[in-house]
Every structure is written in structure tokens, then in C-alpha cells.
Scaffold this motif. Structure first.
Motif, PDB file in Angstrom:
ATOM      1  N   GLY A 537     -17.045  23.662   9.367  1.00 59.55           N
ATOM      2  CA  GLY A 537     -15.960  22.726   9.089  1.00 59.55           C
ATOM      3  C   GLY A 537     -15.921  22.341   7.629  1.00 59.55           C
ATOM      4  N   GLN A 540     -14.419  25.220   5.703  1.00 59.97           N
ATOM      5  CA  GLN A 540     -12.960  25.233   5.843  1.00 59.97           C
ATOM      6  C   GLN A 540     -12.303  24.219   4.907  1.00 59.97           C
ATOM      7  OE1 GLN A 540     -10.975  25.695   9.914  1.00 59.97           O
ATOM      8  NE2 GLN A 540     -12.981  24.859  10.404  1.00 59.97           N
ATOM      9  N   GLU A 541     -12.843  23.007   4.913  1.00 61.61           N
ATOM     10  CA  GLU A 541     -12.219  21.954   4.125  1.00 61.61           C
ATOM     11  C   GLU A 541     -12.325  22.242   2.629  1.00 61.61           C
ATOM     12  OE1 GLU A 541     -12.430  17.083   3.773  1.00 61.61           O
ATOM     13  OE2 GLU A 541     -12.855  18.101   5.669  1.00 61.61           O
ATOM     14  N   GLY A 621      -7.150  27.663   7.969  1.00 65.29           N
ATOM     15  CA  GLY A 621      -7.387  26.326   7.447  1.00 65.29           C
ATOM     16  C   GLY A 621      -6.664  26.041   6.147  1.00 65.29           C
ATOM     17  N   ARG A 626      -7.670  22.491   8.563  1.00 67.05           N
ATOM     18  CA  ARG A 626      -8.765  22.707   9.500  1.00 67.05           C
ATOM     19  C   ARG A 626      -8.235  23.133  10.865  1.00 67.05           C
ATOM     20  NH1 ARG A 626     -13.866  18.738   8.264  1.00 67.05           N
ATOM     21  NH2 ARG A 626     -14.737  20.080   9.871  1.00 67.05           N
ATOM     22  N   CYS A 629     -10.806  24.073  13.676  1.00 64.14           N
ATOM     23  CA  CYS A 629     -11.472  22.901  14.269  1.00 64.14           C
ATOM     24  C   CYS A 629     -10.549  22.169  15.236  1.00 64.14           C
ATOM     25  CB  CYS A 629     -11.921  21.942  13.174  1.00 64.14           C
ATOM     26  SG  CYS A 629     -13.045  22.650  11.959  1.00 64.14           S
ATOM     27  N   TYR A 670      -5.196  15.395   9.866  1.00 66.67           N
ATOM     28  CA  TYR A 670      -5.575  15.895  11.190  1.00 66.67           C
ATOM     29  C   TYR A 670      -4.537  15.565  12.250  1.00 66.67           C
ATOM     30  CZ  TYR A 670     -10.031  16.184   8.762  1.00 66.67           C
ATOM     31  OH  TYR A 670     -11.025  16.471   7.855  1.00 66.67           O
TER      32      TYR A 670
END
Length: 721
Positions: A537, A540-541, A621, A626, A629, A670
Motif C-alpha cells: 500500500g 502504491q501511494e 493506483g 490506491r 487496496c 479514498y
């Protein structure tokens, strides 16, 4: 967000389809023809030893076949689960003295090492045992360590990203070999005596190491002690009693031992394993594990040992009792016959000696006798005073004798239960654990005092990027602390199959992270792990931030599309749990839906299909924040479900949130904030952006309006926006 019907549908569909492809437990695969191919003539391969799944290998001599080696598969003796929760299987050739001739990996289900290259790495580790013995203390070090074998200690090199897997191989080899070594005596008896009864191997036993020795060695160690009382001493003891002169042979042969005992607490491995044959040792060991000591008395004198408290018969005899720290202990005879490993005729013991076995129990029902502490032994010797052979016909005269029984170097022989193998990596990774602990303390402080952490955009951004780099580089790439859904599927499989889940403890970094994650679920929900501690994660970020710097614009999906896509991960989780529950071999393939092993555990050193999938997830992503995720990750789905036990609604809210203000919702990358202003904690990654906005008088619209003295209502956006 309630779990969608798609989840239940997927569960039923997975169960209905995958029950058909469920697999049975692992078992050995070698047959006699394969063993004979490894040992062609002049070698001779015997039949498998009954309940002991071992192939004996002989050489031909003029005297007939001579046993040389044992061949066995570890999965038949000690099926130790690896990282995937399923046993590894190693073929081992061990000589009759307990030295490994060769060892080869036959099969495994380790998810990271399923490729040809990965299997070769594990097999290379297994082959290091050549020249090691069952009596060695084996230590598995890092992948770059050198293999060193001394007479007592063997240090072997591990495999990158394979700590749990190689520890499973080590345990399976060493503990299986310990069983075979323990059973060697019985196995040889079965080979030479066709009427010998086959016995099942005992489990465990590595705490029962011993060195072969004879009676003299046992006596020097005080594990075997003689108690001989000559006739003249007996006559002196009966002087002045009705028993004086009642034993004519004692008068004629005063220097002969009337009492001739050899005493040993045979629950002590060094004593019992040298004195007893394999079947008798297993019975003694079973009693020892129940806390019951066993005293063996080799009785070769004229004054034979009888059970205390029973009617006496014959003209003479003796009874034995024990005391320790003022407490009395009684001897209860065990109905065992023979059971000696050594021949008394060749060990300084009378050939007429009879082995007698007694369980030792406290007369007051209290704590058991401590065989490692001094014991006072009392012997009551009796003679008949008349011609009859019963108490009614004649009386009995008694004489008493005492002697201590103590082992001077007791600690040298105490059974040392070895430290569980899963504990070894904990000692080896103390520095890594300290660094991880410090990082978790920093994160906890940042989240507890979230408003200080998010006091400004720059502070929050700096803290977040720094911690994500720590997560990716240290926790992920260096320390191999990537949590994975494989742990959950392996746990489900182990529980369904009735296997131990001990294998989950073998990776200290993962254990600490799991404990912290479960604790954080109670406080903050899913977001602590997914937003801060997941290395993939974090990758990805960080990639998405880099792409944004390069001008790539990410998209916010429409609400109904976003909600629909978020259901996918629950379906993925349902399929994985369903396959694991029915022990389907598909599980090991389906868990590749996680790109974690490729991107984090193996540093992108993998075959191209896995690389393509991992890169695709990273590219996703950069388009949708993301995206993997939020929409695909089964581990995230599991944590979202478990996160429903969350105690606190920790994100600050105002009555204006949602109506009329939509600022936080639009800024949430998100899309975890509903149009009503309610936070969907199961989809929140705890980035703290909304916390920063909530307290920012220049970003939070209610604060802006309040500062300007305005209260103009703002109409909420439609829910489908």
C-alpha cells in the motif's frame, strides 16, 4: 457499509464448486522401487518397518545382510507446516549411527517458492544436512551465513524471504530423525526377529538426547547405583532378634551379598535410554510426562524385593520405601517383564538378576518425588522365625538399612526440552524488532495526537511520506514484514484439518504486526494497517504521488460505481476462505491475487506473469487512488470485516458535515465519506486529511464562514454525484 449479497453468493458458489476439488492430507510418496533405484545392488532394500514408515537399507556380507541406513519421508513422521500452513516433505537418508547421508526436498506448498527457482532454493537448504547428525544442535542463520559444522553444533545458511519455510524444513528433518533414532533398537529387533511386535514411533523426543554408555559410565555418573549388603552385615543386624541364625547359608558364606540391588530412576533419559529397550523406554517416558517417576531395581540377591504391605512368602525377603524432605513415598509395582537393553551377564550384574519396575507416588497424595534431589532409601529385610511359610505358622524378624540416593551432577542429565523452533528467529531478529517497535510507537503517538500531527498540510505530508518510506523500505523490503491473506487462508486450512497453527509464530515481524493490527482494529479500525503499515500500500501511494508530480491526474469515480467496485474485494475474500476451508489445491494459486510476494517479498525478482500483474496494480493506483487496496485486496476486506469491532468514531465531525458542507468528502482520495458526512470506517485509510481539513480555518467551510461572520447555508450535493 453492510456486506453485500454478492459476498454470500460468492461463498455459496465457491463452496459448491470447490468441494469437488478438495484435497486430502499429505502423505509419503516414495515406494520400494524408488528407494531401490537410489540404492542399486549390491545394496539391499528391506520392507518398510510396520508402523514405522522407514525403509531399511542393507549391505550384503558373508554373515548375511547388515543394516547401514534408514530412508524416510518427513511428512510421515513429523509433518511440520511451513508459511503456507501445509507440511513440507523431505526425503532423508540417515545411517544407523544417526548421521545424515543425504536429504532432498520432495514437495512443498510454500507460496513464495512455488517456481522452479524457488523450489531449488529450498532444496539447496535441505541438502546442507549432509554430514550433520541427529545429535547436533542446528541453528539456521541468515541467507549469507556460512555453513559450519562442529562435533556438536551445525550452523546453516537460510534463504531470502524464507525464514518460516526453512525453519519448517529444519524441524521436519531433525524431529523425524529423532524418532527414527529412538526407534532404531526396536527396528533392528523387528528385522532380526520375524515375530517381533511392531510398535508405533513416539512423537517428539528431542528432549531425550543421551550418549551411549555402559554400566560403568552410568555408575560413574551416579545414575545407576549399587546397594549390596553382605550376609555378615545381615547376620549382625539380626543379632539379638528371633531371626538370628535363621539363615544357615548366610552363616556359611558371610562374604556373599544377600541383598544385591542396582537402582536407577529410569525416567532420566541418560539412564533409561541406555538401560531399557525402546518399547519399555516409551512406557517410562509416558509416565514421566504424567509426572510419575519410575524406579528400576535389578534384583540379584537371595533377599528378593517384594511389594510393601503384601503377605510375605518364603523364608526371607526385603521391602523398599523412599523418603524426601520428610515426606514418604510408596512404590507401586508395574507389571512389566524384562525390558532391559543391556545384558546383565556382561555388565557386572548377576545373570540371575530380575528387573523390577515401580512407579513412585507420594503417600500423602501431594507433589511427586523430585528425582533430581537427594532421596533417602529405607530397606526392611525380614527372616522367618519358624519353620512355616506363612505369617500364621511363624513370626517374622525385621532388620532395617538406609542409604541415600543422589546424583551429584543432576543438571547435566535433566531432560532439556528444546526451545521451540519458532522461537529461534525471535532471538536472531532482536534489532529488527526493536526498530519496528520504535516505529510503531512513533505511529501510535502520531495517531493518538492526530490533531497535532495534522496541524498543517506540510507537517502531515512530511510525517506521512516519511512513515510510508519506513514501511516500504524497512518493514517491507528489508525486514520482510508484509502481512498477507496467506496467513488467514493457512489458518483456516490448519483449523479445518485439525493441524497446529504454531507455524504462524515463526515470523516475528509478522507476529508483532498482526498483534498491533488487531489492537488497532479495536481503536481505529482497518485504516491503521492499510493506510500506514502495508508495504505494498505504501508503494502504491508513493508511486501515485510521483505520478501526480509528473502531471498524471487521478480520477474520482461516481459514488455508485465506487461502491460497486468496493464489493469485489469481499467476493475475492469469500472465494479464498471457501477454497481454504475445503482444502482445495486452488487456494495456493488464487492467493496470487495479492501482488505482495512479487513486489515486496521477492523485490520484483519473479517470472513475468507475476511481474505484469504487480505492475498493473501499481499502474491502477496512478489512475484511481490506491485502486488495488480499495477494490481488490482480500486482506483489506478481512480487516474491514474485523474492523467492525472498532470502539471509537475517532474522526472529528461537526453538525455541518454533509449538510451543508461537502469539503471533506470531495477531498477524500479514498471516497470513504458519505454525502451525509458520515465516515465509512471500513473504507477509511486513516490518512488524516479530513482531520487536517476539520481544524483548518482556511479549508473547513464552516470555519471559513464563521470567521467571516456568515451562515449562508450550502445545499448538499446529490448522493449520486
Amino acid at each position: 457499509m453492510p456486506l453485500p449479497p454478492l459476498c454470500a453468493v460468492a461463498c455459496w458458489l465457491a463452496a459448491a464448486v470447490l468441494v469437488l476439488c478438495s484435497s486430502s492430507g499429505l502423505a509419503g510418496t516414495l515406494n520400494k522401487a524408488q528407494v531401490e533405484a537410489m540404492f542399486p545392488p549390491p545394496w539391499l532394500v528391506g520392507e518398510m518397518l510396520g508402523h514405522l514408515p522407514v525403509w531399511p537399507v542393507f549391505t550384503r556380507t558373508g554373515q548375511g545382510p547388515e543394516l547401514q541406513n534408514y530412508v524416510f519421508e518427513t511428512v510421515d513422521l513429523e509433518p511440520v507446516a511451513g508459511y503456507g500452513g501445509k507440511p513440507v516433505n523431505v526425503m532423508v537418508v540417515m545411517d544407523r549411527d544417526g548421521a545424515f547421508v543425504t536429504s532432498r526436498l520432495l514437495s512443498h506448498m510454500e507460496p513464495i517458492f512455488r517456481s522452479e527457482m524457488g523450489t531449488a532454493q529450498l532444496n539447496g537448504f535441505a541438502q546442507q544436512y549432509k554430514g550433520v547428525t541427529v545429535h547436533h544442535q542446528v541453528h539456521v542463520l541468515g541467507a549469507k551465513a556460512q555453513r559450519v559444522v562442529t562435533p556438536t553444533i551445525a550452523t546453516l545458511h537460510g534463504v531470502v524471504a524464507g525464514t518460516v519455510s526453512v525453519n519448517a524444513i529444519d524441524r521436519s528433518i531433525m524431529e523425524s530423525a529423532a524418532q527414527v533414532a529412538q526407534m532404531a533398537q526396536a527396528a533392528q529387533a523387528a528385522l532380526t526377529d520375524p515375530k517381533a511386535v511392531a510398535v508405533k514411533p513416539a512423537s517428539g523426543g528431542r528432549d531425550d538426547r543421551y550418549q551411549r554408555t555402559g554400566f560403568n559410565g552410568l555408575m560413574t555418573a551416579q545414575l545407576l547405583q549399587a546397594w549390596a549388603i553382605e550376609h555378615q552385615a545381615l547376620n549382625a543386624a539380626f543379632t539379638g532378634t528371633a531371626g538370628a541364625g535363621r539363615d544357615s547359608e548366610a552363616t556359611i558364606r558371610p562374604k556373599i551379598a544377600g541383598v544385591d540391588f542396582w537402582l536407577a530412576f529410569v525416567g532420566i533419559p541418560q539412564a533409561g535410554r541406555n538401560l531399557l529397550d525402546a518399547p519399555r523406554w516409551r512406557e517410562v517416558r509416558a509416565l514421566r510426562e504424567q509426572g510419575v517417576p519410575v524406579l528400576m531395581v535389578l534384583d540379584g540377591g537371595r533377599y528378593g524385593l517384594v511389594e510393601p504391605g503384601t503377605a510375605t512368602s518364603g523364608q526371607r525377603g526385603a521391602t523398599l520405601s523412599l523418603k524426601q524432605h520428610g515426606r514418604s513415598f510408596v512404590l507401586e509395582p508395574l507389571a512389566w517383564q524384562k525390558g532391559l537393553r543391556m545384558s546383565g551377564q556382561h555388565s557386572g550384574v548377576s545373570g540371575t538378576s530380575v528387573p523390577r519396575y515401580f512407579s513412585v507416588r507420594a503417600a500423602d497424595g501431594g507433589a511427586a518425588l523430585d528425582v533430581w534431589q537427594p532421596v533417602e532409601m529405607a530397606l526392611a529385610v525380614w527372616r522367618r522365625t519358624g519353620e512355616g511359610t506363612s505369617d500364621a505358622a511363624s513370626g517374622i524378624a525385621l532388620a532395617g538399612f538406609k542409604r541415600p540416593f543422589s546424583i551429584a551432577q543432576a543438571e547435566d542429565f535433566r531432560p532439556q526440552r528444546e526451545t521451540p523452533k519458532w522461537l529461534e528467529p525471535w532471538g536472531q531478529r532482536q534489532t529488527d524488532l526493536l526498530v519496528l517497535g520504535a516505529g510503531l510507537l512513533v505511529l501510535t503517538a502520531g495517531l493518538v495526537w492526530q490533531r497535532k500531527t495534522a496541524a498543517s498540510v506540510q507537517r502531515l505530508r512530511g510525517f506521512r511520506i516519511a512513515f510510508l518510506l519506513f514501511t516500504l523500505v524497512f518493514i517491507g523490503w528489508y525486514a520482510q514484514g508484509q502481512l498477507t491473506v496467506v496467513s488467514l487462508t493457512a489458518l483456516v486450512e490448519a483449523l479445518a484439518a485439525g493441524r497446529s497453527a504454531e507455524f504462524l509464530l515463526a515470523d516475528p515481524m509478522a507476529v508483532v504486526l498482526w498483534i498491533f493490527t488487531f489492537a488497532s482494529l479495536l481503536v481505529w479500525g482497518r485504516g491503521t494497517f492499510c493506510g500506514w503499515l502495508c508495504p505494498f500500500g505504501a508503494l502504491q501511494e508513493l508511486v501515485a504521488l510521483l505520478a501526480k508530480r509528473l502531471g498524471l491526474v487521478q480520477r474520482h469515480l461516481r459514488l455508485h460505481t465506487d461502491h460497486a467496485l468496493k464489493r469485489i474485494k469481499y467476493g475475492v475474500l469469500a472465494v479464498l476462505v471457501g477454497t481454504a476451508a475445503v482444502a482445495s489445491p486452488l487456494t495456493d494459486t488464487l492467493v496470487e491475487v495479492e501482488p505482495f510476494k512479487t513486489a515486496i517479498s521477492l523485490h520484483f525478482q519473479r517470472e513475468w506473469p507475476y511481474l505484469l500483474f504487480a505492475v498493473t496494480c501499481l499502474v491502477l493506483g496512478t489512475v484511481v487512488y490506491r485502486g488495488y487496496c480499495r477494490y481488490i485486496c482480500p486482506l483489506g476486506a478481512a480487516l474491514a470485516v474485523l474492523g467492525r469491532v472498532r470502539i471509537f468514531n475517532w474522526i472529528p465531525r461537526r453538525s455541518e458535515c454533509g449538510t451543508p458542507c461537502q469539503t471533506c468528502r470531495h477531498r477524500c482520495e479514498y471516497q470513504a465519506i458519505e454525502p451525509t458526512g458520515k465516515v465509512a470506517y471500513s473504507e477509511c485509510f486513516q490518512c488524516l486529511d479530513c482531520v487536517q481539513t476539520h481544524d483548518n480555518p482556511k479549508a473547513c467551510l464552516p470555519l471559513v464562514l464563521q470567521h467571516k461572520g456568515r451562515t449562508i447555508p450550502i445545499r448538499a450535493l446529490p448522493a449520486t454525484a
